[in-house]
Design a protein around this motif. Sequence first.
Motif, PDB file in Angstrom:
ATOM      1  N   LEU A  43       4.720  27.012   3.052  1.00 45.24           N
ATOM      2  CA  LEU A  43       4.861  27.663   4.349  1.00 45.24           C
ATOM      3  C   LEU A  43       5.162  29.146   4.183  1.00 45.24           C
ATOM      4  CD1 LEU A  43       6.912  24.936   6.243  1.00 45.24           C
ATOM      5  CD2 LEU A  43       4.482  25.440   6.465  1.00 45.24           C
ATOM      6  N   SER A  53       8.409  32.545  11.853  1.00 51.58           N
ATOM      7  CA  SER A  53       7.458  32.240  10.787  1.00 51.58           C
ATOM      8  C   SER A  53       7.287  30.731  10.665  1.00 51.58           C
ATOM      9  CB  SER A  53       7.956  32.825   9.464  1.00 51.58           C
ATOM     10  OG  SER A  53       9.114  32.124   9.028  1.00 51.58           O
ATOM     11  N   ASP A  54       6.253  30.311   9.950  1.00 50.55           N
ATOM     12  CA  ASP A  54       6.030  28.872   9.743  1.00 50.55           C
ATOM     13  C   ASP A  54       7.231  28.240   9.042  1.00 50.55           C
ATOM     14  OD1 ASP A  54       3.551  29.092  10.914  1.00 50.55           O
ATOM     15  OD2 ASP A  54       2.453  29.197   9.019  1.00 50.55           O
ATOM     16  N   GLU A  57      10.156  27.995  11.474  1.00 49.69           N
ATOM     17  CA  GLU A  57       9.923  26.933  12.454  1.00 49.69           C
ATOM     18  C   GLU A  57      10.162  25.556  11.845  1.00 49.69           C
ATOM     19  OE1 GLU A  57       9.433  25.345  16.071  1.00 49.69           O
ATOM     20  OE2 GLU A  57       9.546  27.493  15.586  1.00 49.69           O
ATOM     21  N   PHE A  58       9.783  25.384  10.570  1.00 55.02           N
ATOM     22  CA  PHE A  58      10.001  24.089   9.919  1.00 55.02           C
ATOM     23  C   PHE A  58      11.489  23.805   9.755  1.00 55.02           C
ATOM     24  CE2 PHE A  58      10.009  21.502   5.835  1.00 55.02           C
ATOM     25  CZ  PHE A  58       9.708  20.313   6.482  1.00 55.02           C
ATOM     26  N   GLU A 112       4.939  16.029   9.972  1.00 56.81           N
ATOM     27  CA  GLU A 112       4.741  17.465  10.089  1.00 56.81           C
ATOM     28  C   GLU A 112       3.517  17.948   9.317  1.00 56.81           C
ATOM     29  OE1 GLU A 112       6.453  19.653  12.004  1.00 56.81           O
ATOM     30  OE2 GLU A 112       7.466  17.886  12.810  1.00 56.81           O
TER      31      GLU A 112
END
Length: 277
Positions: A43, A53-54, A57-58, A112
């Motif tokens: 990510l 950012s990815d 967010e994760f 996910e």
Amino acid sequence: MKLKFSERLGLFKPKTTLSKEQMPNELRNTLWSIICDETLGKLSNHSYNNRPSDLAEFFRKQWRDFFKIPIDNLIISDGRIYPDDAYKHIRKWFFEAKWYEIYEYLEFCAEEFGQNFVDVCNPYLERELSGFRFVGLSLLEIDSSQEINEIEEALNSGMKYRSVKIHLESSLKLITDKRKPDYRNSIKESISAVESLCKIITGNEKTTLGQALNILDKQKPIPKSLKSGFKAIYGYASDNGGIRHGLLNDDVEPSLEEAKFMLVACSAFVNYLITKN
């Protein structure tokens, strides 16, 4: 799987199985490495227009939906996360977690990251002798690769059979719940998948499974022993413990073995009927 040098010499006896509750260091370490490589390591932490950012967010999803802890202890600035403390939190939890919590976390990651994550996990689960494999996005206690193949083939049967897929996915989720599996309703959903397919093939929403099998048998003969065998399975599901009709008798509780047999058997029968028709 290739034997180690010491095992080939007979100095150590190779392991062949693990009980489902076992989470030896080799398995735990391998799964953590997969998490690092296939989730956190893939990510980006680059932010666009101050959006998270990815990677940020994760971490937010993990805090909110898996760990269920306040997200305001995550250090996020201008959309980028400063992950050191968050990473240390997950790592500490992972190496102290119970066996079923590890598998729950893997399923969360599968939701996910999808099939690519699953495709990486399964060979390592097999290598480390875990008793579980991903089928779809759920981990199922499994005895053979053939069982996985039958269920996955049925799950990938196409949009025409969407209702069949929904029943099988429900059965799978009920049987793979690590904390509170529901074998009774898993069996019900497995049978409902076959019923749903029969209604699609016959074009009759009101037909029962028994009636549908008779109709299909007239169109394209089904071997007598197979037809009788599946009617007997349907009879078990209808009568034993009230599984199909009102869940009447709580004294007769289906087991994992029965629920898994029904899921595999119904998946195989779904595949057979789709191929035949």
